[in-house]
Write a protein that holds these residues in place. Structure first.
Motif, PDB file in Angstrom:
ATOM      1  N   GLU A 282       0.623  -1.328   0.198  1.00 50.99           N
ATOM      2  CA  GLU A 282       0.002   0.100  -0.219  1.00 50.99           C
ATOM      3  C   GLU A 282       0.936   1.247  -0.083  1.00 50.99           C
ATOM      4  OE1 GLU A 282      -2.329  -1.101   3.490  1.00 50.99           O
ATOM      5  OE2 GLU A 282      -4.050  -1.068   2.111  1.00 50.99           O
TER       6      GLU A 282
ATOM      7  N   PRO B 283      -5.803  -0.366  -5.400  1.00 50.43           N
ATOM      8  CA  PRO B 283      -6.045   0.233  -3.911  1.00 50.43           C
ATOM      9  C   PRO B 283      -7.269  -0.440  -3.304  1.00 50.43           C
ATOM     10  CG  PRO B 283      -5.947   1.962  -5.573  1.00 50.43           C
ATOM     11  CD  PRO B 283      -5.479   0.922  -6.323  1.00 50.43           C
TER      12      PRO B 283
ATOM     13  N   ASN C  65      -6.914  -3.843  -2.359  1.00 49.31           N
ATOM     14  CA  ASN C  65      -6.136  -3.770  -1.135  1.00 49.31           C
ATOM     15  C   ASN C  65      -6.707  -3.430   0.248  1.00 49.31           C
ATOM     16  OD1 ASN C  65      -3.697  -4.771  -2.170  1.00 49.31           O
ATOM     17  ND2 ASN C  65      -3.074  -2.683  -2.551  1.00 49.31           N
TER      18      ASN C  65
END
Length: 186
Positions: A150, A164, A167
């Motif tokens: 990240e 993202p 994640n």
């Protein structure tokens, strides 16, 4: 097919409504049956993002056929599957990126997800042996394993928007895993 979507949405809405109205139990037993009310109580435990938790688990018909121990096994299994999918996604991005600045961050993500999978598999082993405190710690370790991924992707140009987001979803899953396991360890 439309009926199942309507049913799934209705269950999600009911679970979210119950988050506001269900009294909290001070303790749970591994053999407690999962009901909408129990799920709402579990999903409302900090630091879980309750709308994610309820929306992730309430539509799955298997959720309400389990006891809490089985629910812990289910969330760990779902998290492991998602980690494998994210690992495959990252490996694909390493192979296909045309941006040389992204090769290293994507490689970091591959390494992070490999570690995350090992940790979540450890959590599954601990949960199977009813070592819920260790399962909770292993789930937290799995979440921590993707922190470099990240950090390396933050602020990078040309990262697909879904990366993202996936994640974030993985982190939320790990949080659910950790909290649900810790509830049984107290």
């Amino acid at each position: 097919m439309a009926f199942s979507c309507v049913t799934r949405d209705l269950i999600s809405v009911l679970a979210l409504l119950l988050l506001s109205f269900t009294p909290f139990s001070s303790s749970f037993s591994p053999r407690d049956k999962v009901t909408i009310g129990v799920l709402a109580q579990l999903c409302a435990k900090p630091p879980i993002y309750d709308h994610f938790c309820a929306g992730w688990l309430a539509p799955d018909p298997e959720t309400f056929n389990l006891d809490i121990s089985g629910l812990v096994d289910l969330v760990l299994q779902k998290t492991q599957l998602f980690a494998y999918k994210n690992l495959a996604m990252m490996k694909g991005l390493v192979r296909t990126t045309n941006d040389p600045r992204l090769k290293a961050p994507y490689t970091t993500c591959v390494t992070g997800y490999e570690s995350a999978i090992k940790a979540i598999e450890g959590a599954q082993t601990f949960a199977t042996s009813k070592s819920y405190k260790l399962a909770s710690q292993a789930a937290s370790k799995s979440f921590d394993s993707i922190s470099s991924c990240e950090a390396d992707l933050k602020g990078q140009q040309n990262v697909p928007a879904y990366v993202p987001q996936r994640n974030l979803m993985y982190g939320r899953m790990c949080t659910v895993d950790s909290v649900f396991s810790s509830v049984l360890s107290s």
